[in-house]
Write an enzyme that holds these catalytic residues in place. Structure first.
Site, short mmCIF file in Angstrom:
data_model
loop_
_atom_site.label_atom_id
_atom_site.label_comp_id
_atom_site.label_asym_id
_atom_site.label_seq_id
_atom_site.Cartn_x
_atom_site.Cartn_y
_atom_site.Cartn_z
N ASP A 8 22.70 56.80 -21.34
CA ASP A 8 21.59 55.84 -21.21
C ASP A 8 21.34 55.33 -19.78
OD1 ASP A 8 21.82 56.26 -23.91
OD2 ASP A 8 22.12 54.17 -24.48
N LYS A 108 18.48 59.04 -29.12
CA LYS A 108 19.11 58.35 -30.26
C LYS A 108 18.42 57.01 -30.45
CE LYS A 108 22.44 56.12 -27.20
NZ LYS A 108 22.02 54.73 -27.36
N CYS A 153 26.90 51.12 -25.48
CA CYS A 153 26.71 52.54 -25.76
C CYS A 153 27.78 53.43 -25.13
CB CYS A 153 25.31 52.95 -25.34
SG CYS A 153 24.06 52.15 -26.39
C1 VGL Z 1 22.40 49.70 -25.40
C2 VGL Z 1 22.06 47.65 -26.35
C3 VGL Z 1 21.00 48.13 -27.09
C4 VGL Z 1 23.18 50.55 -24.45
C5 VGL Z 1 21.35 50.21 -26.14
O1 VGL Z 1 22.67 51.61 -23.99
O2 VGL Z 1 24.33 50.16 -24.11
N1 VGL Z 1 22.75 48.44 -25.52
N2 VGL Z 1 20.67 49.42 -26.97
#
Ligand code: VGL
Ligand code: ZN
Length: 208
Positions: A8, A108, A153
């Site tokens: 991410d 995702k 994540c």
């Molecule tokens: C994430 C919170 C909500 C992340 C993704 O990538 O860590 N954190 N969605």
């Protein structure tokens, strides 16, 4: 086979993004050094990829505010600001990331009814993304994990790698990762270490 998983590294988690992680953009040059090192047989990146109105958004639950605990489908769920909505700049990989050298980019978090912190499966540990099967098919025996956010994540992805791919070696690259809160990062690192994940610097990751 040695693989790198970049979790991410998106605009949404960098300064100026909708769920900005402090210094999130600082992981980009480190990630680029890892990508370009030639030390990895395979480089995979994940993208948080939510539809508008996703159930993890506070805006989908009247009366809740971002960063408070709510419920989603009857289970506790952190309420997030709207973030990484499919097709918006917030959901794009950071523009300075050397994306041309990434072998697989997977999305995702598309199901409105369940969040998916891990790049391997949703938070119910039910629907898989196919990443474990892909890495197993490529005979990956060592996986290095880094990115955003360490306390969500990245941690869930590293723990799932260990659990879903028996026998694999998992290393977490600390300087190629940033988290939402310092307490969350400390707890995540302790939890990963307790499970047998090596905590390393990018220098160590590239050295052996
Ligand atoms: C994430 C919170 C909500 C992340 C993704 O990538 O860590 N954190 N969605
Ligand atoms: Zn998300």
């Amino acid at each position: 086979m040695k693989a790198l998983l970049l979790v991410d590294i998106q605009n949404g988690f960098c300064p100026g993004g909708n769920l900005a992680v402090p210094d999130g953009d600082k992981v980009v040059p480190v990630a680029n050094r890892l990508i370009e090192s030639g030390r990895y047989d395979l480089v995979v990146a994940s993208q948080d990829w939510h539809p508008a109105g996703h159930g993890s958004f506070a805006s989908s639950h009247p009366g809740t505010k971002p960063f408070e605990l709510g419920t989603l489908a009857g289970k506790p769920q952190m309420m997030w600001p709207d973030h990484c909505i499919q097709g918006t700049p917030d959901a794009e990989l950071h523009p300075a990331l050397k994306a041309d050298d990434i072998d697989l980019i997977l999305q995702k978090g598309e199901n409105r009814e369940i969040d998916s912190y891990s790049a391997f499966r949703d938070n119910d540990r039910d629907a898989e993304t196919g990443l474990a099967d892909f890495l197993e098919g490529q005979k990956v025996t060592e996986l290095h994990v880094c990115g955003l956010a360490t306390d969500y994540c990245v941690k869930f992805s590293a723990l799932d790698a260990l659990e879903m791919m028996p026998g694999i070696t998992v290393r977490f690259i600390e300087d190629a990762s940033r988290g939402i809160t310092p307490e969350g990062v400390a707890a995540a690192i302790a939890e990963m270490r307790d499970h047998g994940i090596d905590i390393v610097t990018s220098r160590q990751a590239l050295a052996d």
